[in-house]
Design a protein around this motif. Structure first.
Motif, PDB file in Angstrom:
ATOM      1  N   GLU A 226      -9.725   0.812  22.728  1.00  0.00           N
ATOM      2  CA  GLU A 226     -10.969   1.589  22.720  1.00  0.00           C
ATOM      3  C   GLU A 226     -11.889   1.191  21.568  1.00  0.00           C
ATOM      4  O   GLU A 226     -12.970   1.781  21.402  1.00  0.00           O
ATOM      5  CB  GLU A 226     -10.670   3.092  22.651  1.00  0.00           C
ATOM      6  CG  GLU A 226     -10.044   3.569  21.359  1.00  0.00           C
ATOM      7  CD  GLU A 226      -8.533   3.532  21.368  1.00  0.00           C
ATOM      8  OE1 GLU A 226      -7.912   4.283  20.588  1.00  0.00           O
ATOM      9  OE2 GLU A 226      -7.949   2.746  22.157  1.00  0.00           O
ATOM     10  N   LYS A 255     -11.285   7.698  29.924  1.00  0.00           N
ATOM     11  CA  LYS A 255     -12.731   7.897  29.940  1.00  0.00           C
ATOM     12  C   LYS A 255     -13.069   9.030  30.898  1.00  0.00           C
ATOM     13  O   LYS A 255     -13.368   8.816  32.079  1.00  0.00           O
ATOM     14  CB  LYS A 255     -13.434   6.601  30.350  1.00  0.00           C
ATOM     15  CG  LYS A 255     -14.946   6.633  30.144  1.00  0.00           C
ATOM     16  CD  LYS A 255     -15.560   5.278  30.461  1.00  0.00           C
ATOM     17  CE  LYS A 255     -17.057   5.274  30.188  1.00  0.00           C
ATOM     18  NZ  LYS A 255     -17.669   3.955  30.484  1.00  0.00           N
ATOM     19  N   GLN A 257     -14.748  13.358  31.108  1.00  0.00           N
ATOM     20  CA  GLN A 257     -15.585  14.358  30.439  1.00  0.00           C
ATOM     21  C   GLN A 257     -14.766  15.144  29.419  1.00  0.00           C
ATOM     22  O   GLN A 257     -15.255  15.500  28.351  1.00  0.00           O
ATOM     23  CB  GLN A 257     -16.187  15.315  31.482  1.00  0.00           C
ATOM     24  CG  GLN A 257     -17.198  14.649  32.391  1.00  0.00           C
ATOM     25  CD  GLN A 257     -17.786  15.617  33.411  1.00  0.00           C
ATOM     26  OE1 GLN A 257     -17.237  16.680  33.673  1.00  0.00           O
ATOM     27  NE2 GLN A 257     -18.928  15.235  33.987  1.00  0.00           N
ATOM     28  N   TYR A 260     -14.391  13.229  26.220  1.00  0.00           N
ATOM     29  CA  TYR A 260     -15.615  13.283  25.413  1.00  0.00           C
ATOM     30  C   TYR A 260     -15.692  14.617  24.669  1.00  0.00           C
ATOM     31  O   TYR A 260     -15.993  14.654  23.467  1.00  0.00           O
ATOM     32  CB  TYR A 260     -16.853  13.101  26.289  1.00  0.00           C
ATOM     33  CG  TYR A 260     -18.151  13.184  25.506  1.00  0.00           C
ATOM     34  CD1 TYR A 260     -18.602  12.085  24.770  1.00  0.00           C
ATOM     35  CD2 TYR A 260     -18.899  14.363  25.478  1.00  0.00           C
ATOM     36  CE1 TYR A 260     -19.772  12.162  24.028  1.00  0.00           C
ATOM     37  CE2 TYR A 260     -20.068  14.439  24.738  1.00  0.00           C
ATOM     38  CZ  TYR A 260     -20.504  13.341  24.010  1.00  0.00           C
ATOM     39  OH  TYR A 260     -21.659  13.423  23.274  1.00  0.00           O
ATOM     40  N   HIS A 279     -14.796   6.903  17.213  1.00  0.00           N
ATOM     41  CA  HIS A 279     -14.698   6.516  18.617  1.00  0.00           C
ATOM     42  C   HIS A 279     -16.064   6.465  19.294  1.00  0.00           C
ATOM     43  O   HIS A 279     -16.989   7.174  18.903  1.00  0.00           O
ATOM     44  CB  HIS A 279     -13.804   7.492  19.382  1.00  0.00           C
ATOM     45  CG  HIS A 279     -12.390   7.499  18.917  1.00  0.00           C
ATOM     46  ND1 HIS A 279     -11.815   8.571  18.257  1.00  0.00           N
ATOM     47  CD2 HIS A 279     -11.422   6.559  19.007  1.00  0.00           C
ATOM     48  CE1 HIS A 279     -10.562   8.289  17.969  1.00  0.00           C
ATOM     49  NE2 HIS A 279     -10.292   7.080  18.405  1.00  0.00           N
ATOM     50  N   THR A 280     -16.147   5.618  20.303  1.00  0.00           N
ATOM     51  CA  THR A 280     -17.329   5.516  21.162  1.00  0.00           C
ATOM     52  C   THR A 280     -16.871   5.772  22.586  1.00  0.00           C
ATOM     53  O   THR A 280     -16.039   5.014  23.124  1.00  0.00           O
ATOM     54  CB  THR A 280     -17.969   4.116  21.061  1.00  0.00           C
ATOM     55  OG1 THR A 280     -18.299   3.851  19.695  1.00  0.00           O
ATOM     56  CG2 THR A 280     -19.221   4.036  21.922  1.00  0.00           C
ATOM     57  N   TRP A 281     -17.384   6.831  23.201  1.00  0.00           N
ATOM     58  CA  TRP A 281     -16.897   7.229  24.514  1.00  0.00           C
ATOM     59  C   TRP A 281     -17.049   6.117  25.558  1.00  0.00           C
ATOM     60  O   TRP A 281     -16.200   5.963  26.440  1.00  0.00           O
ATOM     61  CB  TRP A 281     -17.640   8.484  24.986  1.00  0.00           C
ATOM     62  CG  TRP A 281     -17.100   9.035  26.274  1.00  0.00           C
ATOM     63  CD1 TRP A 281     -15.989   9.804  26.451  1.00  0.00           C
ATOM     64  CD2 TRP A 281     -17.660   8.849  27.578  1.00  0.00           C
ATOM     65  NE1 TRP A 281     -15.804  10.113  27.778  1.00  0.00           N
ATOM     66  CE2 TRP A 281     -16.823   9.538  28.492  1.00  0.00           C
ATOM     67  CE3 TRP A 281     -18.792   8.176  28.063  1.00  0.00           C
ATOM     68  CZ2 TRP A 281     -17.084   9.566  29.860  1.00  0.00           C
ATOM     69  CZ3 TRP A 281     -19.049   8.208  29.422  1.00  0.00           C
ATOM     70  CH2 TRP A 281     -18.202   8.891  30.304  1.00  0.00           C
ATOM     71  N   GLU A 282     -18.104   5.335  25.456  1.00  0.00           N
ATOM     72  CA  GLU A 282     -18.338   4.258  26.423  1.00  0.00           C
ATOM     73  C   GLU A 282     -17.221   3.208  26.405  1.00  0.00           C
ATOM     74  O   GLU A 282     -17.040   2.470  27.377  1.00  0.00           O
ATOM     75  CB  GLU A 282     -19.683   3.573  26.150  1.00  0.00           C
ATOM     76  CG  GLU A 282     -20.911   4.391  26.546  1.00  0.00           C
ATOM     77  CD  GLU A 282     -21.176   5.545  25.576  1.00  0.00           C
ATOM     78  OE1 GLU A 282     -21.923   6.478  25.944  1.00  0.00           O
ATOM     79  OE2 GLU A 282     -20.640   5.514  24.437  1.00  0.00           O
ATOM     80  N   LYS A 283     -16.488   3.141  25.288  1.00  0.00           N
ATOM     81  CA  LYS A 283     -15.402   2.160  25.194  1.00  0.00           C
ATOM     82  C   LYS A 283     -14.070   2.698  25.698  1.00  0.00           C
ATOM     83  O   LYS A 283     -13.105   1.929  25.819  1.00  0.00           O
ATOM     84  CB  LYS A 283     -15.229   1.693  23.735  1.00  0.00           C
ATOM     85  CG  LYS A 283     -16.344   0.803  23.226  1.00  0.00           C
ATOM     86  CD  LYS A 283     -16.019   0.335  21.815  1.00  0.00           C
ATOM     87  CE  LYS A 283     -17.083  -0.599  21.284  1.00  0.00           C
ATOM     88  NZ  LYS A 283     -16.772  -1.039  19.902  1.00  0.00           N
ATOM     89  N   SER A 286     -10.163   4.064  31.608  1.00  0.00           N
ATOM     90  CA  SER A 286      -9.289   4.844  32.488  1.00  0.00           C
ATOM     91  C   SER A 286      -8.038   4.045  32.821  1.00  0.00           C
ATOM     92  O   SER A 286      -8.041   2.809  32.772  1.00  0.00           O
ATOM     93  CB  SER A 286     -10.028   5.196  33.780  1.00  0.00           C
ATOM     94  OG  SER A 286     -10.236   4.026  34.553  1.00  0.00           O
ATOM     95  N   THR A 289      -8.782   1.469  35.595  1.00  0.00           N
ATOM     96  CA  THR A 289      -9.477   0.262  35.148  1.00  0.00           C
ATOM     97  C   THR A 289      -8.533  -0.648  34.377  1.00  0.00           C
ATOM     98  O   THR A 289      -8.525  -1.875  34.574  1.00  0.00           O
ATOM     99  CB  THR A 289     -10.679   0.634  34.256  1.00  0.00           C
ATOM    100  OG1 THR A 289     -11.597   1.425  35.009  1.00  0.00           O
ATOM    101  CG2 THR A 289     -11.385  -0.618  33.744  1.00  0.00           C
TER     102      THR A 289
END
Length: 369
Positions: A226, A255, A257, A260, A279-283, A286, A289
């Motif tokens: 992540e 990843k 909700q 986040y 942390h960056t949620w976009e990274k 799941s 994936t």
């Protein structure tokens, strides 16, 4: 030699065979092709028209169907000399490096920001140990992982590296943050046994791929994926340094909700369990994936298990819910299973088609017409 080529844009294919002197003879009747999607995999279904043997043993059939599902399979077959990465690529995020550089002196403070990682060892160390023991017929009491070579990617201050070393494994811990490695080296120096079993290096994974190809029995990337900027390249490199049959262990954050809300808003902005910006949620990634990328690189996912952290007790426990944190275990395919060329696969399938045609009465009747 059998092969096929497409003529024009009509979708017709012609089956050809190399005759004497390497000359190619093509069939005079087209093979009607159609494309269908089956479970997100593009498959070619060929309806083969009737025909005869010519002087070079080219053969056509009628009312005989065969499905080729090559598109996903071919990308799994890599020539042994094919590189999986470019030396110009990097998976290291310079912004992440700055974040962890500021925290490098806090790795071994069990009550500090890395407290949850200390506590996570109660789950991840037994998980790694138990799954690796399944591959070892005989192991030494007290040193069950003796003889195994493990790579700990993004080792930080060595929180996971040291327990693996105490289990008898030879461990290399790598991290791009120089101060992290200094902290890790300093801490292991207090234990003479670990000093012999553990080696630390300041580098990224892609920097050591060439020199460590198919070297390790296991690769561990715990709370790392992540933070990288190129997940696919990172996982390709993990696969390449693994021995055939080796294990990859990953712990990360899903990843969703919920991740986040709890992983960033609550943990960073409200409770302060981890520093803001960690942390960056976009990274986040799941399990689906992650599994897709791993399988496209020749790894088979064995287990995915959820983990939940209780900020009040400071302990982790296993969960069937993977919507927050989870651990994944994948195994690399054996060499003979994934280094065959696509041409070999096509040739084998064609030979099977010929054999079936020769033994199928219905096909024989059609050939006589």
């Amino acid at each position: 030699m059998w092969g096929g080529r497409k003529l024009g844009s009509s979708g017709s294919w012609f089956l050809s065979v190399l005759g004497p002197g390497g000359r190619s003879t093509q069939a005079t009747r087209p093979l009607i092709s159609s494309a269908v999607y089956v479970k997100n995999q593009l498959s070619w279904t060929l309806q083969i028209k009737p025909g005869v043997f010519n002087e070079y043993r080219t053969m056509w059939f009628k009312s005989y169907r065969m499905t080729f599902s090559y598109l996903n399979r071919i990308k799994n077959f890599r020539y042994p000399w094919a590189k999986l990465y470019s030396t110009s690529q990097t998976t290291v995020d310079s912004g992440e490096v700055k974040t962890f550089l500021a925290l490098a002196h806090k790795w071994w403070d069990e009550q500090g920001v890395y407290g949850p990682l200390h506590s996570m060892n109660d789950l991840r160390v037994p998980f790694i140990r138990d799954n690796l023991l399944k591959t070892i017929p005989n192991h030494q009491p007290g040193k069950p992982l003796s003889g195994m070579k493990i790579l700990d990617v993004g080792c930080g201050g060595g929180l996971l590296t040291e327990p693996l070393g105490r289990l008898g494994a030879s461990v290399i811990g790598i991290d791009p943050v120089d101060e992290n490695i200094k902290t890790a080296r300093c801490h292991k120096s207090f234990d003479p046994v670990l000093d012999k079993r553990i080696e630390y290096r300041v580098c990224s994974l892609e920097e050591i791929v060439e020199e460590t190809t198919e070297t390790f029995d296991a690769v561990v990337a715990s709370e790392v994926v992540e933070h990288v900027i190129d997940l696919e390249t990172f996982l390709q490199c993990c696969c390449q340094v693994l021995k055939p049959g080796g294990s990859l262990f990953i712990t990360t954050i899903n990843k969703t909700q919920l991740s986040y809300a709890l992983g960033i808003v609550f943990s960073e902005q409200i409770a302060g369990i981890v520093p803001k910006g960690t942390h960056t949620w976009e990274k986040f990634v799941s399990p689906e994936t992650l599994e897709s990328i791993l399988e496209s690189n020749g790894l088979s996912v064995q287990r995915v298990v959820g983990m939940l952290y209780n900020p009040f007790s400071g302990y982790w426990h296993w969960s069937e819910n993977t919507s927050l944190n989870y651990v994944a275990h994948a195994v690399k395919s054996r060499v003979q299973e994934h280094t065959m060329s696509a041409e070999f696969v096509l040739k084998r399938e064609t030979e099977e088609l010929q054999a079936t045609a020769c033994t199928n009465p219905a096909v024989h009747e059609e050939l006589k017409k």
